[in-house]
Design a protein around this motif. Structure first.
Motif, mmCIF file in Angstrom:
data_model
loop_
_atom_site.group_PDB
_atom_site.id
_atom_site.type_symbol
_atom_site.label_atom_id
_atom_site.label_comp_id
_atom_site.label_asym_id
_atom_site.label_seq_id
_atom_site.Cartn_x
_atom_site.Cartn_y
_atom_site.Cartn_z
ATOM 1 N N ALA A 47 7.669 -9.470 15.362
ATOM 2 C CA ALA A 47 8.426 -8.662 16.332
ATOM 3 C C ALA A 47 9.432 -7.761 15.625
ATOM 4 C CB ALA A 47 9.134 -9.568 17.331
ATOM 5 N N SER A 48 10.109 -8.267 14.600
ATOM 6 C CA SER A 48 11.094 -7.436 13.904
ATOM 7 C C SER A 48 10.422 -6.359 13.071
ATOM 8 C CB SER A 48 12.017 -8.290 13.029
ATOM 9 O OG SER A 48 11.320 -8.834 11.929
ATOM 10 N N LEU A 49 9.208 -6.595 12.585
ATOM 11 C CA LEU A 49 8.479 -5.597 11.803
ATOM 12 C C LEU A 49 7.884 -4.511 12.687
ATOM 13 C CD1 LEU A 49 6.598 -7.930 9.297
ATOM 14 C CD2 LEU A 49 8.692 -6.603 8.876
ATOM 15 N N GLU A 50 7.454 -4.880 13.871
ATOM 16 C CA GLU A 50 6.792 -3.921 14.762
ATOM 17 C C GLU A 50 7.704 -2.782 15.196
ATOM 18 O OE1 GLU A 50 5.145 -6.577 17.711
ATOM 19 O OE2 GLU A 50 3.229 -6.643 16.638
ATOM 20 N N VAL A 51 9.018 -2.975 15.139
ATOM 21 C CA VAL A 51 9.939 -1.899 15.524
ATOM 22 C C VAL A 51 9.847 -0.702 14.581
ATOM 23 C CG1 VAL A 51 11.547 -3.494 16.648
ATOM 24 C CG2 VAL A 51 11.958 -2.780 14.287
ATOM 25 N N ALA A 52 9.253 -0.886 13.402
ATOM 26 C CA ALA A 52 9.122 0.211 12.435
ATOM 27 C C ALA A 52 8.086 1.235 12.885
ATOM 28 C CB ALA A 52 8.757 -0.339 11.060
ATOM 29 N N GLY A 53 7.200 0.843 13.799
ATOM 30 C CA GLY A 53 6.207 1.783 14.302
ATOM 31 C C GLY A 53 5.045 2.040 13.357
ATOM 32 N N VAL A 54 4.828 1.127 12.423
ATOM 33 C CA VAL A 54 3.692 1.221 11.496
ATOM 34 C C VAL A 54 2.811 -0.001 11.713
ATOM 35 C CG1 VAL A 54 5.051 2.533 9.808
ATOM 36 C CG2 VAL A 54 4.854 0.034 9.582
ATOM 37 N N PRO A 55 1.577 0.031 11.200
ATOM 38 C CA PRO A 55 0.722 -1.151 11.375
ATOM 39 C C PRO A 55 1.348 -2.409 10.765
ATOM 40 C CG PRO A 55 -0.563 0.715 10.582
ATOM 41 C CD PRO A 55 0.882 1.114 10.501
ATOM 42 N N VAL A 56 1.175 -3.523 11.466
ATOM 43 C CA VAL A 56 1.653 -4.827 10.991
ATOM 44 C C VAL A 56 0.449 -5.761 10.965
ATOM 45 C CG1 VAL A 56 3.195 -6.782 11.473
ATOM 46 C CG2 VAL A 56 3.940 -4.440 11.985
ATOM 47 N N VAL A 57 0.255 -6.439 9.830
ATOM 48 C CA VAL A 57 -0.891 -7.330 9.664
ATOM 49 C C VAL A 57 -0.408 -8.703 9.211
ATOM 50 C CG1 VAL A 57 -2.476 -5.429 9.157
ATOM 51 C CG2 VAL A 57 -1.270 -6.563 7.292
ATOM 52 N N ASP A 58 -1.318 -9.690 9.326
ATOM 53 C CA ASP A 58 -0.948 -11.061 9.007
ATOM 54 C C ASP A 58 -1.396 -11.542 7.630
ATOM 55 O OD1 ASP A 58 0.341 -11.575 11.499
ATOM 56 O OD2 ASP A 58 -1.631 -11.723 12.422
ATOM 57 N N THR A 59 -2.277 -10.818 6.977
ATOM 58 C CA THR A 59 -2.730 -11.244 5.650
ATOM 59 C C THR A 59 -2.690 -10.072 4.679
ATOM 60 O OG1 THR A 59 -5.076 -10.722 5.928
ATOM 61 C CG2 THR A 59 -4.339 -12.904 6.710
ATOM 62 N N LEU A 60 -2.575 -10.391 3.403
ATOM 63 C CA LEU A 60 -2.603 -9.333 2.398
ATOM 64 C C LEU A 60 -3.974 -8.676 2.324
ATOM 65 C CD1 LEU A 60 -0.381 -10.858 -0.415
ATOM 66 C CD2 LEU A 60 0.155 -8.958 1.110
ATOM 67 N N ALA A 61 -5.022 -9.436 2.610
ATOM 68 C CA ALA A 61 -6.371 -8.855 2.634
ATOM 69 C C ALA A 61 -6.454 -7.781 3.722
ATOM 70 C CB ALA A 61 -7.419 -9.937 2.856
ATOM 71 N N GLU A 62 -5.893 -8.066 4.900
ATOM 72 C CA GLU A 62 -5.862 -7.065 5.974
ATOM 73 C C GLU A 62 -5.036 -5.853 5.556
ATOM 74 O OE1 GLU A 62 -5.626 -8.847 10.300
ATOM 75 O OE2 GLU A 62 -4.345 -10.004 8.940
ATOM 76 N N ALA A 63 -3.923 -6.103 4.896
ATOM 77 C CA ALA A 63 -3.056 -5.009 4.461
ATOM 78 C C ALA A 63 -3.787 -4.105 3.478
ATOM 79 C CB ALA A 63 -1.780 -5.564 3.831
ATOM 80 N N ALA A 64 -4.474 -4.699 2.519
ATOM 81 C CA ALA A 64 -5.199 -3.914 1.518
ATOM 82 C C ALA A 64 -6.331 -3.117 2.156
ATOM 83 C CB ALA A 64 -5.730 -4.831 0.425
ATOM 84 N N ALA A 65 -7.059 -3.732 3.062
ATOM 85 C CA ALA A 65 -8.180 -3.041 3.735
ATOM 86 C C ALA A 65 -7.655 -1.864 4.560
ATOM 87 C CB ALA A 65 -8.959 -4.012 4.597
ATOM 88 N N LEU A 66 -6.577 -2.084 5.279
ATOM 89 C CA LEU A 66 -6.002 -1.020 6.100
ATOM 90 C C LEU A 66 -5.424 0.089 5.220
ATOM 91 C CD1 LEU A 66 -5.449 0.068 8.878
ATOM 92 C CD2 LEU A 66 -3.397 -1.374 8.969
ATOM 93 N N ALA A 67 -4.780 -0.294 4.145
ATOM 94 C CA ALA A 67 -4.219 0.698 3.220
ATOM 95 C C ALA A 67 -5.328 1.577 2.650
ATOM 96 C CB ALA A 67 -3.454 0.007 2.089
ATOM 97 N N GLU A 68 -6.454 0.988 2.346
ATOM 98 C CA GLU A 68 -7.581 1.755 1.836
ATOM 99 C C GLU A 68 -8.047 2.782 2.867
ATOM 100 O OE1 GLU A 68 -12.041 1.009 0.025
ATOM 101 O OE2 GLU A 68 -10.583 -0.614 -0.020
ATOM 102 N N GLN A 69 -8.090 2.367 4.131
ATOM 103 C CA GLN A 69 -8.503 3.281 5.205
ATOM 104 C C GLN A 69 -7.483 4.412 5.394
ATOM 105 O OE1 GLN A 69 -9.003 1.013 8.767
ATOM 106 N NE2 GLN A 69 -10.645 -0.233 7.934
#
Length: 72
Positions: A47-69
């Motif tokens: 909830a505190s991260l979502e206020v930034a208005g950027v994608p929020v993910v639960d795993t580093l694998a998700e973060a890396a995949a999204l960053a690649e996209q």
């Protein structure tokens, strides 16, 4: 962060995605013209991260995949 990008010859912030675990990471990325993905595995709640208005993910694998996209 600006200083770091200045030291990276030939790397454009516009094609860079910062993966972080705090709203400050998203703010810093926006400041230099980069995108951001925030990861809930740090000390901040989703909830505190979502206020930034950027994608929020639960795993580093998700973060890396999204960053690649997003970095395209």
């Amino acid at each position: 962060m600006e200083r770091h990008f200045a030291a990276l010859d030939g790397i454009s912030p516009a094609h860079t995605v910062i993966i972080g675990d705090a709203v400050d990471d998203a703010v810093a990325a926006a400041h230099v013209g980069a995108r951001a993905v925030l990861y809930t595995g740090g000390s901040h709640s989703r909830a505190s991260l979502e206020v930034a208005g950027v994608p929020v993910v639960d795993t580093l694998a998700e973060a890396a995949a999204l960053a690649e996209q997003l970095g395209g």
